[in-house]
Scaffold this active site. Structure first.
Site, PDB file in Angstrom:
ATOM      1  N   SER A 141     -29.384  77.873  99.998  1.00  0.00           N
ATOM      2  CA  SER A 141     -29.284  78.732 101.200  1.00  0.00           C
ATOM      3  C   SER A 141     -30.505  78.431 102.060  1.00  0.00           C
ATOM      4  O   SER A 141     -31.515  77.918 101.562  1.00  0.00           O
ATOM      5  CB  SER A 141     -29.325  80.204 100.759  1.00  0.00           C
ATOM      6  OG  SER A 141     -29.533  81.054 101.874  1.00  0.00           O
ATOM      7  N   TYR A 154     -33.117  87.345  96.023  1.00  0.00           N
ATOM      8  CA  TYR A 154     -32.214  86.258  96.449  1.00  0.00           C
ATOM      9  C   TYR A 154     -33.032  85.062  96.932  1.00  0.00           C
ATOM     10  O   TYR A 154     -32.760  83.910  96.573  1.00  0.00           O
ATOM     11  CB  TYR A 154     -31.286  86.779  97.547  1.00  0.00           C
ATOM     12  CG  TYR A 154     -30.220  85.799  97.999  1.00  0.00           C
ATOM     13  CD1 TYR A 154     -29.161  85.460  97.172  1.00  0.00           C
ATOM     14  CD2 TYR A 154     -30.266  85.231  99.276  1.00  0.00           C
ATOM     15  CE1 TYR A 154     -28.169  84.580  97.590  1.00  0.00           C
ATOM     16  CE2 TYR A 154     -29.287  84.350  99.706  1.00  0.00           C
ATOM     17  CZ  TYR A 154     -28.236  84.024  98.857  1.00  0.00           C
ATOM     18  OH  TYR A 154     -27.264  83.145  99.284  1.00  0.00           O
TER      19      TYR A 154
HETATM   20  P1  NDP Z   1     -18.438  84.575  97.665  1.00  0.00           P
HETATM   21  O1  NDP Z   1     -18.948  85.892  97.214  1.00  0.00           O
HETATM   22  O2  NDP Z   1     -17.303  84.509  98.620  1.00  0.00           O
HETATM   23  O3  NDP Z   1     -18.040  83.699  96.384  1.00  0.00           O
HETATM   24  C1  NDP Z   1     -18.914  83.612  95.291  1.00  0.00           C
HETATM   25  C2  NDP Z   1     -18.209  82.867  94.170  1.00  0.00           C
HETATM   26  O4  NDP Z   1     -19.088  82.805  93.046  1.00  0.00           O
HETATM   27  C3  NDP Z   1     -16.948  83.576  93.718  1.00  0.00           C
HETATM   28  O5  NDP Z   1     -15.946  82.627  93.379  1.00  0.00           O
HETATM   29  C4  NDP Z   1     -17.413  84.312  92.475  1.00  0.00           C
HETATM   30  O6  NDP Z   1     -16.299  84.564  91.625  1.00  0.00           O
HETATM   31  C5  NDP Z   1     -18.404  83.297  91.901  1.00  0.00           C
HETATM   32  N1  NDP Z   1     -19.355  83.877  90.956  1.00  0.00           N
HETATM   33  C6  NDP Z   1     -20.290  84.834  91.197  1.00  0.00           C
HETATM   34  N2  NDP Z   1     -20.942  85.124  90.049  1.00  0.00           N
HETATM   35  C7  NDP Z   1     -20.400  84.337  89.080  1.00  0.00           C
HETATM   36  C8  NDP Z   1     -20.628  84.194  87.694  1.00  0.00           C
HETATM   37  N3  NDP Z   1     -21.549  84.907  87.049  1.00  0.00           N
HETATM   38  N4  NDP Z   1     -19.880  83.295  87.008  1.00  0.00           N
HETATM   39  C9  NDP Z   1     -18.939  82.556  87.642  1.00  0.00           C
HETATM   40  N5  NDP Z   1     -18.687  82.646  88.945  1.00  0.00           N
HETATM   41  C10 NDP Z   1     -19.399  83.536  89.661  1.00  0.00           C
HETATM   42  O7  NDP Z   1     -19.697  83.799  98.222  1.00  0.00           O
HETATM   43  P2  NDP Z   1     -19.846  82.502  99.161  1.00  0.00           P
HETATM   44  O8  NDP Z   1     -18.700  81.603  99.003  1.00  0.00           O
HETATM   45  O9  NDP Z   1     -20.258  82.977 100.491  1.00  0.00           O
HETATM   46  O10 NDP Z   1     -21.143  81.855  98.482  1.00  0.00           O
HETATM   47  C11 NDP Z   1     -21.099  80.670  97.701  1.00  0.00           C
HETATM   48  C12 NDP Z   1     -22.504  80.185  97.494  1.00  0.00           C
HETATM   49  O11 NDP Z   1     -23.104  79.944  98.761  1.00  0.00           O
HETATM   50  C13 NDP Z   1     -23.420  81.189  96.798  1.00  0.00           C
HETATM   51  O12 NDP Z   1     -24.271  80.507  95.924  1.00  0.00           O
HETATM   52  C14 NDP Z   1     -24.197  81.809  97.951  1.00  0.00           C
HETATM   53  O13 NDP Z   1     -25.427  82.310  97.524  1.00  0.00           O
HETATM   54  C15 NDP Z   1     -24.334  80.627  98.862  1.00  0.00           C
HETATM   55  N6  NDP Z   1     -24.575  80.946 100.250  1.00  0.00           N
HETATM   56  C16 NDP Z   1     -23.728  81.778 100.933  1.00  0.00           C
HETATM   57  C17 NDP Z   1     -23.998  82.093 102.250  1.00  0.00           C
HETATM   58  C18 NDP Z   1     -23.144  83.017 103.045  1.00  0.00           C
HETATM   59  O14 NDP Z   1     -23.548  83.396 104.170  1.00  0.00           O
HETATM   60  N7  NDP Z   1     -21.975  83.408 102.584  1.00  0.00           N
HETATM   61  C19 NDP Z   1     -25.161  81.524 102.950  1.00  0.00           C
HETATM   62  C20 NDP Z   1     -25.974  80.659 102.132  1.00  0.00           C
HETATM   63  C21 NDP Z   1     -25.681  80.392 100.852  1.00  0.00           C
HETATM   64  P3  NDP Z   1     -16.203  85.743  90.534  1.00  0.00           P
HETATM   65  O15 NDP Z   1     -16.883  86.945  91.119  1.00  0.00           O
HETATM   66  O16 NDP Z   1     -14.730  85.878  90.324  1.00  0.00           O
HETATM   67  O17 NDP Z   1     -16.892  85.215  89.317  1.00  0.00           O
END
Ligand code: NDP
Length: 258
Positions: A141, A154
């Site tokens: 990020s 974070y």
């Molecule tokens: P979402 O919340 O839409 O998706 C997150 C994904 O991670 C889901 O599929 C969730 O599925 C999975 N996940 C979370 N915890 C676990 C776990 N313990 N085990 C397995 N899977 C897990 O987030 P984004 O798509 O927005 O984010 C994706 C990545 O990008 C993250 O690392 C985030 O920090 C990063 N990011 C996002 C930004 C944004 O503005 N959205 C900006 C910068 C970085 P489930 O809960 O079913 O396990």
């Protein structure tokens, strides 16, 4: 079809950035394992890829658990033959003033963002090194590069992801495997929707005003689409991108220039 014949694992693949990455890798010809905890979501992504004629599988996994990650690696190896691409997109975010930040929440964010990246990379990278080709892309990020108020856990966890990326890249530099991070600004996903909800709850501000403030954090005055992040990820996975290594590439419309 630059990734034809390659096997890929995408964590956090059930929605948001990870789901867009799974689609983009599959479009380039990779066979993709889509993983997250929610079986309904990963089945949805893998199912839609399969209906479009791609090769995709859903494997549920909590990537904060060492034994679950070992099982993910075992099953992915069986289904794909080899795992040549790993995209660590699983992650979680929250906000709190430092004085209110609990150890439990600190540990939760480190586990979801940093420990998960370590466990999956440790499980899958050695076989890539042994075969002499591979791509690891960690979704960090802009919070991995700069600090901001109320997001100490974070921010520290995403700095850890970038530090981990750089150290592992140095370790495997001569192997044919590249290891990079991607650093998005605010992307229009459920994570950002939840951030907006939290700000509204805490401040009483109108949701559209909060959304406009997040848009204004980019010089391009917008949120980014998951597909834009996926575009960079698949570019880093391209066979022609072998020289891009140990980098943490920002996609935020020019706010963070490093
Ligand atoms: P979402 O919340 O839409 O998706 C997150 C994904 O991670 C889901 O599929 C969730 O599925 C999975 N996940 C979370 N915890 C676990 C776990 N313990 N085990 C397995 N899977 C897990 O987030 P984004 O798509 O927005 O984010 C994706 C990545 O990008 C993250 O690392 C985030 O920090 C990063 N990011 C996002 C930004 C944004 O503005 N959205 C900006 C910068 C970085 P489930 O809960 O079913 O396990």
């Amino acid at each position: 079809m630059s990734l034809a014949g390659r096997g890929a694992v995408v964590t956090g693949g059930g929605r948001g950035i990870g789901a867009a990455v799974a689609h983009a890798l599959a479009e380039r010809g990779a066979a993709v394992v889509v993983s997250a905890r929610s079986e309904r979501e990963i089945d949805g992504v893998a199912g839609s890829l399969a209906r479009g004629g791609r090769t995709a599988f859903a494997i549920p996994c909590d990537v904060t658990r060492e034994e679950a990650v070992a099982e993910l690696a075992r099953q992915a190896g069986e289904l794909l033959g080899s795992v040549d691409v790993l995209v660590n997109s699983a992650g979680a975010s929250s906000s709190a003033k430092l004085a209110d930040l609990t150890l439990e929440e600190w540990n939760r964010l480190f586990a979801a963002n940093a420990t998960s990246t370590f466990l999956c990379t440790r499980a899958l990278l050695p076989a890539m090194v042994a075969r002499g080709w591979g791509r690891v892309v960690n979704i960090a990020s802009v919070a991995g590069k700069v600090g901001a108020p109320y997001v100490a856990a974070y921010t520290a966890a995403k700095h850890a992801v970038i530090g981990f990326t750089r150290a592992v890249a140095a370790e495997v530099a001569a192997s044919g495997v590249t290891v990079n991070a991607v650093c998005p600004g605010y992307v229009d996903t459920r994570m950002t929707a939840r951030s907006i909800e939290r700000i509204v709850e805490k401040t009483g501000a109108d949701p559209e005003t909060v959304r406009a403030k997040l848009r204004a954090m980019s010089p391009q005055r917008r949120l980014f689409e998951p597909e834009e992040i996926a575009h960079l990820v698949v570019s880093l996975c391209d066979p022609g991108a072998g020289g891009i290594h140990g980098q943490a590439v920002v996609v935020d419309g020019g706010a963070v220039q490093s």
